[in-house]
Design an enzyme around this catalytic site. Structure first.
Site: not given
Length: 665
Positions: A35, A262, A272
């Site tokens: 994204e 992850r 982020k």
């Protein structure tokens, strides 16, 4: 083939099984779907490496697809930075695509769902809908708008698209099942109204699709064979498949979502949103600050693509989340730079050294090896003169027998040059040493224990050196419920030094990497100019953080030296105790429970969360998780959806011990 088979990770095994079951190899296609709402960070390198690595392994195309469905947070700057990062890592994508490419198709499919009675427009507030959603143990309740007519839903949805409504006034929801045990299946949102300019479509749209609706359908449009994502999306897989069920053509390839753990790194923030906060509040100097875990930051710091790839390969592909020690990443960087970085001399904290028996006007050009690890690196010439700079820490007037550097009356070797002996010192009025006076010997064959680096004063080049340390002082700075992650910022994460470097660095260009002998690895920063050289410290020659923080130093194994086993983490011991819990007699269970409760005080929520997804058959581990969770809750941990979900599933279990522990929570 059998040996190769053993080395396959679980994702490769899935692909091999699909190929064996008839999937044509030319139908393999992967994607990396970031994204564009921030810069990529070190955590993304695992997802990048997995998808692009599989593409290389199977000679299959990999799409770079931007999931750009939220115009509020997305910018072209991030799109460009992501491309630069992936290219720097050495990967090539087949097609550059955007979810916004499919806005019309997704909208048309949503209209079809409305016509089939599988989607409806809801006009309640978000707070009301959240209350109706229920909990993991309590079913949801239907919206009063759930049975709107198809005609009314179609009219409202089109008017939403045309911009007739304010944000939050209406949303489009899938009509699935408000009683469903998976809360994600309880009539999830498909579209919301947003009045913001999109970085690609401008003001063409006033409704934007949600991630869960967009992601799987985009995979289907692109005919992605294996949609690989991180573990937090595992609960979303059921919804991913439900949405696909509504649109797939049986004659076309159906994407398969599979999840991997992850990459979590100690002393590092991976959010982020939180990284953006550091940028906006000026804690760091932009997304590419060398202290940042962003790919652009570590690139600027001097990390290499090969080191990153080696790190990701070493970590491996797992099904369970864990936290990797950042020292492993630094080890991989150090190992790679050791092979490729030219050796040079630089003095960061200089003191003047005068060789009194060396001719005043003489300049010798001595041979210096560029890299002893690379036979092809050759030699360079370095100037040697009467007056030199050495590191102030490399001299003591008096020192013990274990100090192998320079002391009064002692001898050391100057790198690539002569043996010198310290005779006396010159001090200023406050007693600080200004000069060290030495004599030299041309008998360089003699053995002395110490070797020092140096720079000729007459030829030295001034340079700015930025010494970076870890940005956070805590292993898990964002794992605390009662403290903001910024409370753990390291106030000494950057130290700027005016140093002197050898003459050969006069033409050093941005991005070049060097080993400053005896000091560490450094690279030329983006701010550097021919008139003002700027170097960043990439990593030291050895791991000094463990010593500073009081940790037991863990050396990496060599043929001559085997590593000492590290102290086991509390969460790992708890897992081990849980495995045998149900097989123990009651008295022993009570002792083990008390031990788990004691260990739980040293466990963070971030370490515990991955165990919420422990397989149902591993009852003992789930009991241990419940015991640990109770301790954390008693210490002030706030309950959230993940915790409620774990509790709800445990209450439905058939094992009475597990149910009893959870009821205690």
């Amino acid at each position: 083939m059998s040996e190769e088979r053993k080395s396959l990770n679980f994702i490769e095994q899935i692909i091999e099984e699909d190929l064996a079951n008839g999937l044509p190899k030319d139908k393999l296609r992967f994607r990396f779907p970031p994204e564009p709402n921030g810069y990529l960070h070190i955590g993304h390198t695992k997802a990048i490496g997995i998808s692009f690595g599989l593409g290389e392994q199977y000679n299959a195309p990999v799409n770079l697809r931007y999931d750009d469905t939220n115009p509020v947070k997305e910018e072209q700057e991030y799109v460009d930075a992501i491309k630069e990062d992936i290219a720097w890592l050495g990967y090539k994508w087949d097609q550059e695509l955007y979810s916004s490419d499919y806005f019309q198709t997704l909208y048309d499919w949503a209209v079809e769902l409305i016509k089939k009675g599988k989607a409806y427009v809801d006009s309640q507030s978000s707070e009301t809908m959240a209350e109706q959603k229920g909990t993991p143990t309590q079913p949801g309740t239907d919206s009063p708008f759930r049975n709107r007519s198809v005609a009314e839903n179609l009219d409202l949805f089109e008017r939403m698209k045309n911009g007739e409504f304010e944000e939050g006034e209406h949303i489009l929801r899938a009509k699935i099942d408000m009683q469903h045990p998976n809360m994600l299946m309880r009539d999830p949102i498909m579209y919301r109204v947003i009045h913001n300019e999109h970085h690609r479509t401008g003001s063409d749209w006033c409704v934007y699709p949600m991630y869960d609706w967009t992601h799987g359908e985009s995979d289907y449009i692109e005919q992605i064979s294996h949609s690989l994502c991180s573990l937090e999306f595992k609960p979303h897989r059921e919804l991913y498949d439900w949405f696909l069920d509504q649109v797939v053509d049986p004659d076309k390839l159906r994407p398969k979502q599979r999840e991997f753990a992850r990459l979590n790194l100690s002393y590092t923030i991976m959010s982020k949103r939180k990284l953006l906060k550091l940028v906006e509040e000026g804690v760091v100097n932009g997304w590419d600050d060398p202290r940042m875990p962003t790919i652009s930051g570590i690139r600027r710091r001097g990390y290499t693509p090969n080191a990153i790839k080696k790190f990701v390969e070493t970590v491996g592909v797992a099904k369970r989340d864990n936290v990797i020690d950042v020292s492993l990443l630094e080890f991989c960087v150090r190992e790679d730079l050791n092979k490729v970085a030219p050796r040079v001399m630089a003095v960061l904290n200089p003191v003047k050294l005068v060789i009194t028996n060396y001719p005043e006007d003489k300049v010798e050009w001595l041979d210096a090896e560029n890299n002893q690890e690379d036979d092809t690196a050759g030699y360079r010439k370095v100037p040697f003169t009467r007056e030199l700079y050495i590191e102030r820490e490399d001299f003591k007037e008096e020192a013990g027998s274990k100090f192998f550097r320079l002391k009064l009356g002692g001898e050391v070797r100057l790198k690539n040059a002569y043996i010198i002996k310290a005779e006396n010192v010159v001090k200023d009025s406050e007693g600080h040493i200004e000069e060290i006076h030495c004599t030299y010997s041309e008998d360089t064959a003699r053995k002395v224990k110490g070797t020092l680096h140096w720079v000729s004063i007459a030829h030295a080049i001034r340079a700015e050196v930025r010494e970076y340390d870890r940005l956070f002082m805590d292993e898990a700075p964002d794992s605390y419920q009662d403290k903001d992650f910024t409370a753990f910022l390291n106030p000494n994460s950057l130290r700027t030094i005016q140093a002197f470097v050898e003459l050969s660095l006069e033409g050093a260009t941005v991005g070049e990497r060097y080993q400053f002998q005896r000091l560490g690895y450094f690279n030329v920063d983006d701010d550097s100019t021919p008139q003002h050289l700027v170097f960043n410290k990439t990593v030291g020659l050895r791991d000094t953080w463990a010593k500073q923080s009081g940790k037991t130093k863990q050396n990496h194994p060599t043929k001559k030296q085997q590593p000492q086993p590290p102290k086991r983490k509390a969460i790992d011991v708890i897992q081990q105790l849980g495995k045998k819990y149900t097989n123990l007699p009651e008295a022993k269970q009570q002792k083990v429970k008390a031990e788990i409760e004691k260990l739980a005080k040293d466990v963070s929520y971030a370490e515990l969360v991955p165990l919420f997804h422990t397989a149902v058959k591993k009852v003992g581990t789930r009991i241990a998780v419940a015991i640990t969770l109770k301790v954390l809750l008693n210490q002030g941990l706030e309950r959230n959806e993940d915790i409620n979900d774990f509790i709800g599933k445990a209450l439905e279990d058939k094992n009475p011990l597990l149910v009893l522990e959870v009821k205690g929570i």
